[in-house]
Scaffold this motif. Structure first.
Motif: not given
Lengths: 129, 177
Positions: B47, B95-96, B99
């Motif tokens: 993160c 996460h990517f 987002p």
């Protein structure tokens, strides 16, 4: 500790919570459902008056002879199925039941239970006749 | 890689190794049950510093950690590496690709899930080679993993929040409050 626990929970997202509850629900129900559907299905229990005499594997071919109330009963396991080959009882319904892959074959006159999976005799409350 | 980044990776890997080592000292009812505390560091690395840092920290942790605990080239090491890699990759993907959909708590749960999935697969392929025990154990593993994943995620969230707020420097020094 600077920030309180409440702030932490606030910064989790709705997707977090949905993911968490869906996973917990699925996994928890699977904990109960999976053993029922796969774990016990492989075993064949041959019992006389509720007492297990043989516990066999459905995957291993075998022939066993047990003595019941009236006489002998021959049980055969082959290719993942089980049958009663012959039985010294008066109606031979158990023999006519043929090959069974799940559930039970019961030779009532001879008091012989052949159950695929465990706890077969527990499913019966009482035997009469 | 700039020196600053190398130092950061080394520092984070050291943190992860300490947690990994501490965890292996904790008694566990069954050997495969673990808290996965080192994943807290992976998550923080992901993160705050991105995928590459997180991946390197994790790989260093599994290799050096298995040297510490003596499982190095054995099946335990392969399971640990597979699980660790699956965890980083899945968390980074979530996460990517999406987002802000998941907070570190959600990411941690995702990481725990894929960690367990890959470990069960590897255990099936390398060690057990029978489907029934794997299927029997899987629901329990996923259930516990979801809970430990959530707890690790909450810890990560707390730490990330404090580092971002500037209360604690990434090297652990208390700056304020």
């Amino acid at each position: 500790m600077g920030d309180s626990g409440r702030d932490i929970f606030k910064s989790t997202t709705l997707a977090d919570k949905i993911l968490f509850f869906v996973l917990v629900l699925c996994a928890a129900s699977a904990v109960f459902l999976v053993p029922e559907s796969i774990g016990k299905r492989d075993t064949v229990t041959v019992s006389f008056e509720g007492r297990p005499l043989y516990v066999l594997s459905l995957k291993k071919d075998a022939v066993v002879t047990v003595t019941g109330a009236l006489g002998r009963t021959v049980v055969e396991v082959k290719d993942g199925a089980v049958r009663i080959v012959e039985s010294e009882c008066y109606d031979r319904r158990c023999v006519r039941a043929g090959w069974v892959r799940k559930g039970s074959i019961i030779c009532l006159p001879n008091h012989i239970f052949v159950t695929v999976g465990e706890g077969g005799s527990e499913e019966v409350d009482a035997v009469t006749g | 890689m700039p020196l600053r980044d190398s130092c950061r990776v080394a520092l984070l890997a050291a943190f992860a190794l300490v947690l990994h080592g501490l965890e292996s000292l904790l008694p566990s009812p069954v050997p495969w049950m673990r808290l996965g505390l080192a994943n807290i560091i992976t998550l923080i690395a992901l993160c705050l510093y991105g995928f590459r840092t997180a991946l390197m920290v994790t790989l260093i942790r599994v290799v050096v950690g298995s040297l510490f605990t003596g499982t190095f080239p054995g099946p335990g090491f392969i399971l640990g590496t597979g699980g660790g890699a699956a965890s980083v990759l899945s968390m980074a993907a979530a996460h990517f690709a999406m987002p802000r959909l998941f907070s570190p708590v959600g990411l941690s749960i995702i990481g725990a899930f894929f960690h367990n999935l890959v470990q069960l697969l590897l255990a099936f392929l390398l060690i057990i080679q029978r489907l029934e025990p794997i299927l029997l154990i899987a629901p329990t593993v996923f259930l516990l993993g979801t809970f430990t994943g959530m707890i690790n995620g909450l810890v990560s969230l707390h730490v990330i929040g404090r580092i971002r707020a500037g209360q604690v420097a990434p090297d652990g020094k208390q700056i304020a409050g």
